[in-house]
Structures are given as structure tokens and as C-alpha cells.
Design an enzyme around this catalytic site. Structure first.
Site, mmCIF file in Angstrom:
data_model
loop_
_atom_site.group_PDB
_atom_site.id
_atom_site.type_symbol
_atom_site.label_atom_id
_atom_site.label_comp_id
_atom_site.label_asym_id
_atom_site.label_seq_id
_atom_site.Cartn_x
_atom_site.Cartn_y
_atom_site.Cartn_z
ATOM 1 N N LYS A 159 0.858 -1.200 0.000
ATOM 2 C CA LYS A 159 0.000 0.000 0.000
ATOM 3 C C LYS A 159 0.886 1.239 0.000
ATOM 4 C CE LYS A 159 -3.963 2.047 2.467
ATOM 5 N NZ LYS A 159 -4.837 1.937 3.652
ATOM 6 N N SER A 163 -9.782 1.955 2.707
ATOM 7 C CA SER A 163 -8.881 2.702 1.859
ATOM 8 C C SER A 163 -7.850 1.841 1.134
ATOM 9 C CB SER A 163 -8.136 3.738 2.705
ATOM 10 O OG SER A 163 -7.318 3.093 3.650
ATOM 11 N N SER A 171 -10.085 -0.403 6.996
ATOM 12 C CA SER A 171 -9.476 -0.215 5.674
ATOM 13 C C SER A 171 -8.770 -1.432 5.087
ATOM 14 C CB SER A 171 -8.489 0.957 5.710
ATOM 15 O OG SER A 171 -9.196 2.168 5.609
#
Lengths: 486, 483
Positions: B79, B153, B177
Site C-alpha cells: 500500500k 482505503s 481499511s
């Protein structure tokens, strides 16, 4: 009566706020070295530069030093303390917040006893907390200040240096007491090795909150006084601010809350910014650090390790050297001066040593504006000088000149006496000089013989003149009287 | 090769049946093929993946399989909120468009110098969002249905793995997330106990909630990736000095005798669709059939978690994002004075959601409002911690939906922040309490995967993974690469 009332009306209310660099090797929240005067941005890392994702780790040594300072200032060390974020934007603040302490500081509620010319004043310590210092903005351009500069650079070497904030109660009565408080605090912090507390290096900074008490006894509007970068300027700055406030009040005006700067060049204060836009720092507990839990055993262990404090040293000086409270106070107010004294007193009379060091030597230091550690005078020089006086090699007045020369050149007192011919005029030699003076001043000699003692002084003066001051004045007087049968 | 789980692939690489380089190239090729449709990455790093895979192969050749950890052999999707030395790290924000970190996040350091990184995955800006639509680099599409969001996210991480652009990924979870995009993309998403994984190098959103977590094809992969990243870190004071157990050894021990509680308040939370509730109930029944004691449990304050979360998280982020001021790195607007420079830099650099939450958080911490908002939210948080504590006296595992619905349409909630926030209602209680939670695929609803959430007490990941593994085995759902 009127005058007394006047004085009551203008009672000063002074509180001090100190920022002190702690004597740690590394920064508050990272492993970067704390250094002064190195090339800009050579002691930095992702943590103290506020890089994305970097996290603070508490410097344990800083906690220890903070607690020890608190103990020395008679504070209560908290068993549970919390770091908090103080949020504001400034280029010298890389994270956009300063990690500080807010409602749960490490130490609260202490006091120090401060010697002043009006006696000892007890100054309350409201709180002591730990935080990180900001970096240093350097403004490029002729003025060196932000206004009118062509650009600004930031040196992050200082950013993150462990900092201790100490806030006093607003119970300091005079500018002189404020200076003495600062002095006393400095010597305490130096004594316990918590900070070098060198104002010139920025290791000790002092701000003052100054107001004048209202006639009804309530607090007046206070101003914050900054930029006092020596103890002398602390006193002078506060005095200047107080007289500014007094003038406004006398003219029927009102004091505005403001931040003032002291300008030593003009001995005046000027307003920096109005405080009407009060900052909202949005303090909240720092989620990146766990609360600080300090056990009773840990605190007790720090207490036990505390070295002799200036107040304790002062009592010891009074007792073991038989000094006056005043002399002991003066000598122990400066840690280095105290050790210098103890060194001298090993081989010279304790009282004489105290007189010379707290008197003449200190006057010379003040005149030059230097510390004892920077002076060329060694303890052995001081001891030697005192022994030269005791065995009457030099007169008391000549000794002052010898000390001044030693101070200037670093030569030993005996060398100075030799070089400058400052040895006390011996008895035989003095006899001859006195005979000469009597022969040269027959009229005055006659008047002394007739019992007019006022003229003796004139003749003694002539003797001193002839010996270039190297005679013992008392002895010369005695001999004159003897010879003139008076 | 793309059909293998990460664990299976790692074993084959260890056995030298497949080289790490081959694996890296398969991933790179797949990225080239599907990335145009998915947009899972902000930055792809094919050269890094190939080069480092070669070094891993070299080490395997020279030192044998003992010299290389299993997890080091499988290409990883990272990420873009994790700091990667030498590779730009944007956090999905324009303000860090050209920012290249000088250090690696601790979780990545655990892979050594040869981390086979496929690329930096897309995300909602600074991890704020539930759809990956709040990215300055365009939305990521859900591989199951390109008109739908992958969740957020960590939507890029989830979509990349679901689309076979890698075998596994690291995401971060602040209020769901990792779990929610895992649920939306038919994968396993684990949020470890707060303090289990170092946050050093995780660009902070909400410091008291953020945790890095594995996003994987199955529970075993999750256990292996958790093994890799766990442990105390002297650089993160909030990382726990708790020993790291072997997460794989107990995985197949079954759930016999385990006490499983279905959380009433979350089953009946606003917006939970009947199909989602039914799938969660089925997972509970599966566990019961496998030998667990299943009952109902109450977390009385659980639904107050959402409003509390939307005070605490913005409060922390309003402070955490203050460092993006244009002074030292990242975007800087040209302006005449420093205040004007700050204003323009942040106006140009941050997206709408970031600005919205900075304002919310700033307000919640302001003097005069602190007690009514931030302090009150902390009290709610304490209540929720207490709820969990008492629930875990009677139960080992709590079960609930991961989120109220399956993946929604792109653009559906982007103009309705409250509807978007409501998607986190089941996920935030575990975040506020700091307990571990895992989302596993429970089944399909209208052809879209639905996630089921399992939660357990602090540092009991072995039990959590064991239960998740049993539920996974009982379920008909198996990981499917899409599209």
C-alpha cells in the site's frame, strides 16, 4: 504618607518562564546528537525532520534529568505524566506540532529560596515540563531578521533538543529579585548536572510575565517580555517594562496584553505583536507515546543520587569556613566560583580567601564580563597572594594591583611583585624615607610637633608618594608620630 | 502459477520448482495486462521486483532454503502509505506526488533488502475513505465488477491481489481499511491487535488506530504474512513487547469447544442487508457444526463507535497531516509569504475528503469544543473497550458482518460522506478497542463477495486465525482471480 501610598500602588508582579536545554547526548525523540555550532542540518534524521511515517521514541536520560531538576526545585514528581501535542504552523516546527506536556506535566508545585539585597525571597515553582526544542530559522538578507529578508533557511540541528520548561509563580517582587531567581535557578541546574545552562549558547532562555498590581490588590494586565539574553538584561528589561507600564497608568491609560522585546542597545522595550489573536494550540495527548509511569522507587533513587545543592553548600560554607551568610551566598551562587574558593581555602585563610574572591576577584570578573573558568587567575595564585599579604611582602593596597596584574597576564603573584617592584617598603627603608619627608617639609613637621595632628595625614601622603604606594600607611603614620615626638 | 496461494508458491520457490524471478515476471506481466482496467497501483516497480527476485534466487542457491524465510520469496503488493526507501510514496495524495522516502517502514524491513515489491498500491488519500475514490491518482476498480468500488482505503491492495497482480498485499486498517476492501474483493483481510505490528514508516492517519495488516487469498497466507511483519520495534513506542507466536502451527486445530458470539448490535446495525446478515449467520452455523459453542453476545455501545470514530480519527489526522506544509518535502505552492505558501500548498495538495476531515478534527480539538467532542468520544471509546472486555469473559470469538453491503457502484456515495462513513459501522468497534479482527469471504450476494468479520481478544491472533481457517474450510467460497 503620600509616598508610601504611591509605592503600594505600583507593586510589581513578576513571573518567570525558563526554557532549559537538558544535558543529554542525544535529542528528545531520536538518536541524533545534540551539538552546538556545527554545520547546519548535519544532525538530523527522519524523526527530527518530521518525515512521513517517522515516530518519536522518548529519551530516558531526559526524563531522568527532568525529574532530578524537579526534585532539586522541591517539586512533586508525578507518578503518571502525559506528553501532548501543541499544534501550530511554523517553518522551524517540522511536524506542525511540538511534543510537549500540557495538563499532566512531570513535576508540579515546588519553590526555591532566592537571596536578594532585601533578604531571602521564596519563589514558587508552578510546574516543570519536558518538550522538544524547535529548529532555527535563519533569515537571508542584510538585516538578518525576518522583516525585509530575501529568504529563510531552516537549520534542524537544534530541532528536537530536549527542553525543560520551568514556570514560576508570579511572586517575584522586583527586577533585582528576578535576576537573582534566574541566577539561583542556573546554579541549581548546574549543580545537579542537568544543564550547562549557558545563556550565550541558548541553553537557558528566560521570558518574563510582568504586570503592576491594581490598587485593589488584583492582578493587572500582564505583558510577556522576551529576548532577554543575559541575567543583567533580565533585570534591566523587566525594570524598563515596569516603568513603561507605570507611565501608562500614570497617564490614565490602560495596559494592553502584548509580547514585548527588550532592546539592550537602547534599554527600551518595544511591542512585538499584540496578543489579541490568542493561539489555540489544540492540545491533545500524543498518541505516538505511552504515558510516562514513574515508580516511587525510581523517584527515590533519583533523590538519593542528587548532588549537593547550592543552598546546602551555602550552609556548609557558613559552618565549616565560618563565613557570613552573604559571602557564602555569593560564593555558592556560582558553582565554579565555589569550587575555586574551596581550592583556595585548602591552603589559605578561609575568611581572607572569601573576602578576596567575593570582593576584588569577582569585581574583576564582572568588569570583564567573564566567568571564573575563563579567567587566568588560578586558585594557587589567589592562595599565594593571600600568603604574601600575611607575611607582609605586599601591602593590602598593593595586593589589589597585584591581583589586577595576575588577572590580566596570568603571571603568578610573586612574579608580578618582582616585575612591578610592588614589594612592601621594609622598615629600614621606610625610616629613611620618613627622615627625608621630615627634612623636606620642616614647617609641617614643626606643626605636628606642636600637636597639630591634622597635618600628619599630609606627611603620610608624602611618604606614600615617595614609595609609590608601597608603604603600609598605618605603619608610616606610627613612625612619623614617633619621630616627631607627638 | 497465478492460481496458487502465496504459501503454495513460497513452498515451490523454496523447493526450487519455481524461481522467484519467474514469479516476479508472471506478476509483472499480469500487471501489464490488467492494470489499465483496474488501476490498482499508483506506482509499479517491475524492475525492482525482477532484480530483487534474482537476488533471492541467488541466496537460495547459495544458502539453501534455510537462509531465506518463506515470505521473502513471494512478490508483494505494498500500500502506498508505507514508506519505501528510494520508491516514491504518495499516500494517494497530490501533496506527495514527487516524494521519495529515505527509509523503509519497519514492516517492510522484515523482508530484508530483497523485498520483491510489485508496486505501490492505490488508496484513498492518506487512507481516508471506504472506496479508493478519494485518490489523486484515479479510482481503483473492483475486479469482480469494474463498475464497482474495491472498497477502501486499501482498495488498490485488495484489487491487485483479486486481479492476480500479486499473490498477497499489505494494507493498513484504521477503521476497517483492510477488512472492508478484503470483503469487497473476495479476500481475507486481517487487522492485527493494535501494537502487534510496528507503525514506524506507516504514514499516520490516526495514530491510536492505525495498524498494518495482511490482505491475502486465504487464511493461511494471512498467518504467514502476519508472521513476517509482527513484533516489537524500538522505533515505535506503541508496538507491544509481546512475544510473537507461531501463527501457522495451530491453524488446523479446529474450533471444538471454542465459544463464538454473534454480535446482536452489529447484526442489526443500520443498513445491514438481509443477505449479508444471512451469510454471517451461515458462517456462525458452519462454526457450530465444526464444534464451536455458538451464542449471541451484546456489545451495548458498539453502534456509538461510528460517531466516536469520526471524532477521534479526524482529530488525530488534523495534527498528523500538519507536517505537509511545503517547507521540507512534497508539493510547495509559490507564494510571497510563508502563510500564503502554507495556505496554497495545502489547498492545492489535499483533496476534498482530506480537507473535510482536517476541518472536522481541528474543530473537535478547538478550545471550547474539546470537552464536548474529543473528550466525549474518548469516553465512548472506553465504554466500547469495556464492552469487549466483558464479552471476552464469555466468548473467544465474536462474529459480525464486515460491512453492511457488498461492493457498491463507483460514484454512488462519493457525494454523500455520511452514507460513505456508515459503511464502517461494523468495522470501527474492533479498531477503537484495539482488538484483532479478520474478514473472510462468507459467500456471494448477487454475484458479489460478502465478508464476515471475526474478532478476538488482544494478542489472540492464533485463536482468531484458527477460527477463520475453520470457517473458510466450511464455506463454499474459494478465492477466484478476476476479471
Amino acid at each position: 504618607m503620600a509616598e508610601t501610598k504611591e509605592k503600594q500602588t505600583y507593586q510589581a508582579v513578576i513571573g518567570l518562564e525558563f526554557h532549559v536545554h537538558l544535558a543529554t547526548k542525544t535529542k528528545m525523540f531520536c538518536g541524533c546528537r545534540v551539538a552546538y555550532g556545527d554545520s547546519p542540518n548535519t544532525h538530523t534524521c527522519p524523526v527530527c525532520l518530521g518525515h512521513p511515517g517517522a515516530l518519536p521514541v522518548l529519551n530516558e536520560k531526559a526524563i531522568e534529568l527532568g525529574a532530578m531538576a524537579g526534585i532539586a526545585l522541591n517539586c512533586e514528581v508525578a507518578s503518571h505524566a502525559v506528553f501532548a501535542r501543541k499544534n501550530y504552523f511554523y517553518p522551524d516546527l517540522p511536524k506542525g506540532y511540538q511534543i510537549s506536556q500540557f495538563d499532566e506535566p512531570i513535576c508540579v508545585g515546588g519553590h526555591i529560596d532566592v537571596p536578594t539585597s532585601d533578604g531571602t525571597v521564596r519563589v514558587g515553582i508552578t510546574r516543570l515540563h519536558l518538550e522538544e526544542d524547535a529548529a532555527k530559522n535563519v533569515h537571508v538578507g542584510e538585516s538578518g531578521r525576518m522583516h525585509g529578508s530575501t529568504g529563510s533557511l531552516v537549520d534542524f540541528n537544534r530541532g528536537g533538543t530536549p527542553l525543560m520548561e520551568i514556570v514560576t509563580e508570579p511572586d517575584i517582587p522586583t527586577p533585582e529579585a528576578a535576576r537573582a531567581t534566574a541566577n539561583q535557578l542556573k546554579s541549581i541546574l548546574q549543580a545537579i548536572g542537568v544543564s550547562e545552562a549557558d545563556m550565550e549558547k541558548g541553553q537557558l532562555r528566560c521570558d518574563a510575565n510582568v504586570s503592576i498590581r491594581n490598587p485593589d490588590g488584583s492582578f493587572g494586565v500582564k505583558t510577556e517580555l522576551k529576548n532577554m539574553n543575559s541575567f543583567r538584561f533580565v533585570e534591566k528589561g523587566i525594570a524598563a517594562e515596569l516603568s513603561r507600564q507605570q507611565e501608562i497608568i500614570e497617564d490614565g491609560g490602560r495596559i494592553e496584553q502584548a509580547t514585548m522585546h527588550y532592546d539592550p542597545a537602547t534599554d527600551e522595550v518595544y511591542s512585538l505583536r499584540s496578543k489579541e489573536e490568542a493561539h489555540d494550540y489544540r492540545y491533545f495527548p500524543e498518541p505516538d507515546l505511552l504515558p510516562l509511569e514513574l515508580s516511587t522507587e525510581w523517584i527515590e533513587e533519583k533523590k538519593a543520587r542528587l548532588p549537593e545543592l547550592p543552598a546546602e553548600m551555602k550552609s556548609r560554607f557558613v559552618e565549616s569556613y565560618d563565613l557570613s551568610e552573604y559571602d557564602a551566598g555569593v560564593l555558592t551562587a556560582d558553582r565554579d566560583l565555589a569550587s575555586f574558593y574551596e581550592e583556595v581555602a585548602k591552603s589559605a585563610d578561609a575568611k581572607q580567601s572569601a573576602n578576596w574572591i567575593s570582593g576584588d576577584l569577582r569585581a574583576l570578573l564582572n568588569e570583564e564580563g567573564i566567568e571564573i573558568s575563563d579567567s587566568k587567575v588560578e586558585p594557587k595564585d589567589m592562595a599565594e597572594l593571600i600568603s604574601l599579604i600575611e607575611n607582609e611582602t605586599v601591602s593590602r593596597s598593593a595586593a589589589k594591583a597585584v591581583l589586577a596584574k595576575v588577572f590580566e597576564t596570568g603571571d603568578s603573584p610573586s612574579v608580578v611583585v618582582e616585575k612591578e617592584g610592588l614589594a612592601q617598603t621594609g622598615s629600614g627603608e621606610l625610616d629613611g624615607v620618613i627622615e627625608g619627608v621630615i627634612a623636606d617639609n620642616p614647617d609641617e613637621a614643626e606643626r605636628v610637633r606642636d600637636g597639630d595632628k591634622k597635618v600628619v595625614g599630609f606627611l603620610v601622603g608624602q611618604v606614600m608618594k615617595a614609595t609609590r604606594g608601597n608603604a603600609d600607611g598605618g605603619r608610616a603614620r606610627e613612625l612619623l608620630m614617633e619621630k616627631l615626638g607627638s | 502459477m497465478l492460481e496458487l496461494t502465496a504459501f503454495e508458491l513460497a513452498q515451490k520457490i523454496h523447493a526450487k520448482e519455481i524461481s522467484a524471478r519467474e514469479a516476479a515476471e508472471v506478476a509483472n506481466t499480469r500487471v501489464e495486462k490488467v492494470e489499465g482496467d483496474i488501476n490498482a497501483f499508483v506506482t509499479t516497480t517491475p524492475d525492482i521486483a525482477t532484480e530483487r527476485a534474482e537476488r533471492v534466487d541467488e541466496r537460495l542457491k547459495n544458502g539453501g532454503s534455510d537462509s531465506v524465510n518463506l515470505w521473502e520469496t513471494v512478490p508483494l503488493v505494498v500500500k502506498d502509505v508505507l514508506s519505501t526507501k528510494g520508491t516514491r510514496t504518495t499516500c494517494g495524495s497530490k501533496i506527495l506526488e514527487d516524494f521519495t522516502p529515505v527509509y523503509n517502514a519497519t514492516a517492510l524491513e522484515k523482508f530484508g533488502e530483497d523485498l520483491i515489491m510489485v508496486g505501490k498500491a492505490n488508496m484513498d488519500e492518506f487512507a481516508m475513505g471506504s472506496s479508493t475514490e478519494n485518490s489523486a491518482y484515479g479510482p481503483t476498480k473492483n475486479p469482480w465488477d469494474l463498475s464497482r468500488v474495491p472498497g477502501g482505503s486499501s482498495g488498490g491492495s485488495a484489487a491487485a491481489v483479486a486481479a492476480g497482480e500479486g499473490w498477497w498485499a499489505l494494507g493498513t486498517d484504521t477503521g476497517g481499511s483492510v477488512r472492508q476492501p478484503g470483503a469487497f474483493c473476495g479476500m481475507v483481510g486481517l487487522k492485527p491487535t493494535y501494537g502487534r505490528v510496528s507503525r514506524y514508516g506507516l504514514v499516520a492517519f490516526a495514530s491510536s488506530l492505525d495498524q498494518i495488516g495482511p490482505m491475502t487469498r486465504d487464511v493461511r497466507d494471512s498467518a504467514l504474512l502476519l508472521q513476517a511483519i509482527s513484533g516489537h520495534d524500538p522505533n515505535d513506542s506503541t508496538s507491544a513487547k509481546v512475544e510473537v507466536p507461531d501463527y501457522l502451527s495451530e491453524l488446523e486445530n479446529g474450533v471444538s469447544g471454542l465459544r463464538v458470539g454473534v454480535v446482536t448490535e452489529l447484526m442489526n446495525a443500520e443498513g445491514v442487508e438481509p443477505e449479508v446478515r444471512a451469510i454471517t449467520e451461515k458462517t456462525a452455523r458452519d462454526l457450530e457444526e465444526a464444534g464451536a459453542d455458538v451464542g449471541e453476545v451484546s456489545l451495548p455501545h458498539a453502534t456509538y463507535g461510528l460517531p466516536a470514530y469520526y471524532i477521534i480519527a479526524p482529530a488525530e489526522l488534523s495534527s498528523n497531516l500538519a507536517r505537509f506544509d511545503g517547507v521540507r518535502y512534497g508539493h510547495r505552492a509559490t507564494a510571497s509569504g510563508v502563510h500564503e505558501m502554507y495556505r496554497r500548498t495545502r489547498e492545492e495538495g489535499f483533496g476534498d475528503e482530506a480537507k473535510r476531515r482536517i476541518m472536522l478534527g481541528t474543530y473537535a480539538l478547538s478550545s471550547g469544543y474539546y470537552d464536548a467532542y474529543y473528550a466525549q468520544a474518548q469516553k465512548v471509546r472506553t465504554k466500547i473497550v469495556d464492552d469487549f472486555r466483558s464479552a471476552f469473559r464469555d466468548f473467544d470469538i465474536l462474529i459480525s458482518p464486515t460491512c453492511p453491503t457488498a461492493a457498491f457502484e463507483i460514484g454512488d456515495k462519493v457525494n454523500d460522506p455520511l452514507a460513505m462513513y456508515a459503511n464502517d459501522i461494523c468495522a470501527v468497534p474492533a479498531s477503537l478497542a484495539g482488538v484483532p479482527a479478520i474478514s473472510i469471504p462468507g459467500g456471494l450476494s448477487d454475484g458479489l463477495p460478502v465478508g464476515v468479520q471475526l474478532m478476538s481478544d488482544h494478542f489472540t491472533e492464533p485463536t482468531l486465525l484458527r477460527a477463520a481457517h475453520a470457517a473458510e474450510r466450511a464455506s463454499e467460497f474459494r478465492f477466484e482471480m478476476k476479471p
